[in-house]
Structure formats: C-alpha cells, structure tokens
Design an enzyme around this catalytic site. Structure first.
Site, PDB file in Angstrom:
ATOM      1  N   ASP A  32       1.851   4.880   1.661  1.00  0.00           N
ATOM      2  CA  ASP A  32       1.334   5.798   3.124  1.00  0.00           C
ATOM      3  C   ASP A  32       2.189   7.403   2.922  1.00  0.00           C
ATOM      4  OD1 ASP A  32       0.056   3.384   4.374  1.00  0.00           O
ATOM      5  OD2 ASP A  32       2.228   2.722   4.932  1.00  0.00           O
TER       6      ASP A  32
ATOM      7  N   ASP B 220       0.959  -1.501  -0.128  1.00  0.00           N
ATOM      8  CA  ASP B 220       0.261   0.057  -0.378  1.00  0.00           C
ATOM      9  C   ASP B 220       0.866   1.094  -0.420  1.00  0.00           C
ATOM     10  OD1 ASP B 220       1.206   0.446   2.771  1.00  0.00           O
ATOM     11  OD2 ASP B 220      -0.837  -1.236   2.938  1.00  0.00           O
TER      12      ASP B 220
ATOM     13  N   ASP C 275       9.434   3.609  13.302  1.00  0.00           N
ATOM     14  CA  ASP C 275       9.726   2.535  14.017  1.00  0.00           C
ATOM     15  C   ASP C 275      10.805   2.059  13.738  1.00  0.00           C
ATOM     16  OD1 ASP C 275       8.434   1.536  11.541  1.00  0.00           O
ATOM     17  OD2 ASP C 275       7.506  -0.169  12.218  1.00  0.00           O
TER      18      ASP C 275
END
Ligand code: ATP
Ligand code: MG
Length: 454
Positions: free
Chosen positions: A80, A78, A156
């Site tokens: 983002d 996907d 992260d």
C-alpha cells in the site's frame, strides 16, 4: 470556536485536551542504516509507482502491512502506498490506473494481476462535505485530505502507521510503531472505544493481526472488544464477507477462529457456529478446527482454497440440523438437503454475504454428500466426472475424520479415484450400499399419517 464552547461547558482542562489533540505529532525518523526494510523485498511495481510519484514532486511512501511485514521479515500480502498526490493527480501519472470507492476514494494502479493501492494522505475530520460520521460516531465517508502526520493518526494500529519514504529510504514513525513491532504489540492509535466505534471492523482487524503476526493485543485495545462486538451488526454483509476471507484464507484460520470466539466476535460472522461453540459442542469444535486446519495447510502448500468450501464447513451444523427436521417431516433426502441449504444460506446472507459464484458450488458440496454415500455403478462413475466432485469428496473425508461410520465409503472413493478407468467400472459395480440409505428408504415407504394424527 470549539475550544471556547468546551471551556464554557467543561472548564479549562477540556480546552487543553482539545488543543493538544490539534498539535501535529512529530515523527521519529529512522534512517536507512538503522532499519531492515530493503528495496529488494519490495515489489518492482510498487517501487515503480513510488518513484514516479516522487519524480513528479509528490511525497510517496510505502505504508501499512508492507512496512510492518518487512520489518518482521515476513512476505507482505500487498503493498500500500500513501502519497500527497490527489486521486486525480495519481490517475494523470499512470495510464493503468482506475479510481475506486466512495466511502474511501483510492487509486488502483494495475500491473497484470498485481494491484498497487495508492491512497492520498487523509486527515481526521468533523462532518463536512467530504467527511461524515453518523450519530454513533461511525465514519460514513472519509475523503478529507491532509498531510502525512494527520494521515498517520487516522490509521488503526501503531504498527500499521509506519511510512517508508522512497526519497531517502528512511522510516517515519508518528505513533510509536517501531517500538510496538519490537514488543509484538497491537496498540490502537488514540482512544480505543472511539476508534472501534468509528469503524467496528477494526475489532476484526485486531484479531486478524494477532493471529497472523502472533502479536498481543494491548489490554486497552482488547478490553472494550466484547462490549462493542455488537457494533459489527451494523456493518454491511459485503464488507464482512471480505473480512471473513482475510481472516480464514491467510494461513492462520484456526488461530483466528479461537480468538474470534474468545472475543465474542464470531457471533456476528457465523452466528449458528458461534452458538454451538459457545455451548461447547465438541463435534462443532472438531469440524471447524479440522476444516480450518485443512485450509491452513493447503495455503501453506500453495494449493488453491475457495470460499465455497469454507462456508460449506461453517454452515454445515446448521444445515444438518435443518436437514434432520425436514426428514422428520417426511421429505425425501435430496429435497430435505435442498431446503436445509436454502434456509441456512438465507440466514447467513443477513450477516455476511456470499457471492453466487461461491454459494452455488457450496450447495453442490452439501447436495453431493447424500450421493457420495449412496451412488453405485454408473451413477458413481458419473459423479466422479463432475467438476465439483473433488470438493464434495474432500468434504466427505473431513466428515469421515469425525464420524467413523462414513470412513468406509470415503476410503472407497479415495481408492476408486486412483484406479485406471477400466478397473473403476468393476469397482463401481461392487460399491457397498450403506445402511443409512436402506433406513431412509424404509421410512419413506411407511404410510403417511392423516393430518389429524400428526
Ligand atoms: P494486510 O495487507 O497484511 O492484510 P494491512 O495492514 O496492509 O495488512 P490493509 O487492509 O491492506 O491492511 O490496509 C492498509 C493500511 O491501511 C493498514 O495498515 C492501515 O494503516 C490502514 N487501514 C486499513 N483499514 C483500516 C481501518 N479500518 N481503520 C484504520 N486504518 C485502516
Ligand atoms: Mg495491505
């Protein structure tokens, strides 16, 4: 103020640390001519969103897996987008947009089945109106907006913090992500223990990316995992269900299983299976590896997969142990299977959720196992017509790979499906009666002992 308190408590070294953390990181900018991310490989809809935000005067970047995967010549799952526009400003620009999430407010721009996720740049925070951590350091709410440099540091892994800026097609690297992509290394940004405590799901993400990308987890990021694994016990089951799907329905399920086992993380997703694997139970290893290998192959071949089958496999050892117990208590096979399934599911739901639209067909798969072994004649033909026949049959084939006593019957179902309807009737009449059925019937017929003798 904070610096002064630290000075009193810990001396000047601590003060310097606090001030250094506050310094905004400087990005390394990689111009378009020096990287391989091309607009040809970015979805048209993501480009539309990026350009419209940019034209409206906002900063708009592709970030996360989209950039990382394109640098690795992989097809992103996907796209983002991170932007300086607030969620409300995003909504004002797109008619096909809805705002979602409380813990983490996001805009989703919808183009048919494609969802482009647009997040406003965020800063890390101490407790305040729109940001909150609990006593253990966990982020409960994460809606303090900030600039792009702050946004980078709260992501992260360094490889997930690369920003492709639509204004000039350059990549902005605030955390050494480009070097880590080249080294195929997963490095957490900041102190690993703090970052895992803020959000324990990051441990699952480390394993997922290591399996999917074939990356190493940097030692300082992998060392604390076993000790912190139990923090996953605090994560809501619904969120863990989402992670389970990402781990096991992305084409790298076998590798994910092995890593989850190695890092003691499986205990918090599928505790019964984890216990069996920990005891080196060979039949559990075989069942799970074959089942997951099957899933990986289906995904690679573009075929559909369902959480019903995945959970049917993961819970099967638990279900079959409970089934034997109910049989030993004298229950009929169908009732025993129903009870075993209910119990195993009830325990599982305290760890990861499973929406009813999947748990119902999962239980059908289990219930069908007895029927597939015993039905003959018209009942066998009716079973063939059931919408969930295929899933039950696939599950029997998987079991037959590990248990030769099931092979004859699973071959029989394979053959009958290939025949024209007229010949199916003839074959159904001649279905072999398995020994198993006769044994169980004998047991049911034996007189029940009075309670005092049991
Ligand atoms: P993929 O889409 O292939 O699963 P991804 O890296 O894009 O991988 P997403 O879950 O789509 O993962 O998240 C998009 C980005 O948001 C990540 O790359 C990361 O920068 C950030 N992110 C997501 N979850 C977290 C988290 N728990 N903690 C910190 N940052 C996160
Ligand atoms: Mg993504």
């Amino acid at each position: 103020m904070i610096a002064r308190i630290w000075q009193r408590l810990k001396g000047t070294v601590a003060v310097e640390r606090v001030e250094r953390v506050k310094e905004a990181p400087v990005a390394t900018i990689i111009p378009r001519s020096e990287h391989g991310v091309s607009r040809n490989n970015i979805s048209k809809n993501a480009l539309k969103v990026l350009y419209r935000l940019n034209d409206a005067g906002f900063r708009a970047c592709l970030v996360g897996g989209g950039v990382r995967d394109l640098l690795l010549s992989l097809k992103p799952k996907d796209f983002d987008i991170a932007t300086s526009a607030s969620p409300e400003e995003v909504r004002a620009l797109f008619r096909n947009c809805r705002l979602i999430g409380r813990r983490f407010r996001l805009a989703h721009v919808l183009y048919g089945r494609e969802v482009i996720e647009v997040a406003t740049f965020r800063a890390s925070h101490r407790d305040g109106e729109d940001g909150r951590t609990d006593a253990g350091g966990r982020i409960m709410r994460d809606n303090v907006f900030g600039d792009i440099a702050e946004d980078a540091l709260r992501r992260d892994f360094s490889v997930n913090a690369l920003y492709y800026d639509i204004k000039d097609y350059s990549i902005h690297d605030y955390a050494g992500g480009m070097a880590d992509v080249s080294a195929r290394l997963l490095r957490l940004i900041g102190d690993p223990v703090t970052r895992y405590k803020e959000d324990p799901v990051r441990m699952l993400r480390a394993v997922r990316f290591a399996a999917k990308l074939d990356f190493e987890i940097a030692p300082e990021a992998s060392d604390p995992i076993a000790d912190l694994a139990s923090e996953l016990g605090e994560i809501p089951p619904a969120r863990l269900f989402e992670e389970v799907l990402k781990l096991f329905h992305s084409g790298h399920a076998v590798k994910s299983l092995e890593l989850l086992h190695d890092y003691y993380l499986l205990d918090y997703l599928f505790p019964h299976a984890a216990k069996k694997l920990g005891d080196d139970d060979e039949s559990t290893w075989d069942l799970l590896e074959r089942g997951l290998n099957n899933t990986d192959q289906r995904i690679r071949a573009g075929k559909s997969v369902t959480p019903a089958f995945l959970y049917a496999v993961f819970l099967w050892m638990d279900v079959s142990e409970r089934y034997e117990l109910w049989l030993a208590k004298g229950e009929a096979p169908m009732v025993a299977m129903q009870r075993a399934g209910d119990e195993a599911l009830a325990v599982q739901l305290t760890h990861t959720s499973l929406p009813k639209r999947f748990s119902f067909p999962m239980r059908e798969i289990w219930m069908m196992q007895g029927r597939l072994l015993t039905y003959t004649g018209k009942r066998a033909l009716r079973l063939l017509e059931q919408p969930r026949f295929r899933a039950g049959y696939d599950f029997l084939c998987l079991r037959a790979e590990l248990d030769s006593s099931l092979q004859e019957r699973s071959d029989w179902w394979t053959r009958i499906q290939e025949l024209p309807v007229e010949q199916q009737e003839e074959m159904a009449r001649q279905a072999p009666k398995p020994d198993q059925l006769r044994k169980r019937k004998r047991r049911r017929k034996s007189p029940k002992k009075p309670d005092s003798e049991q």
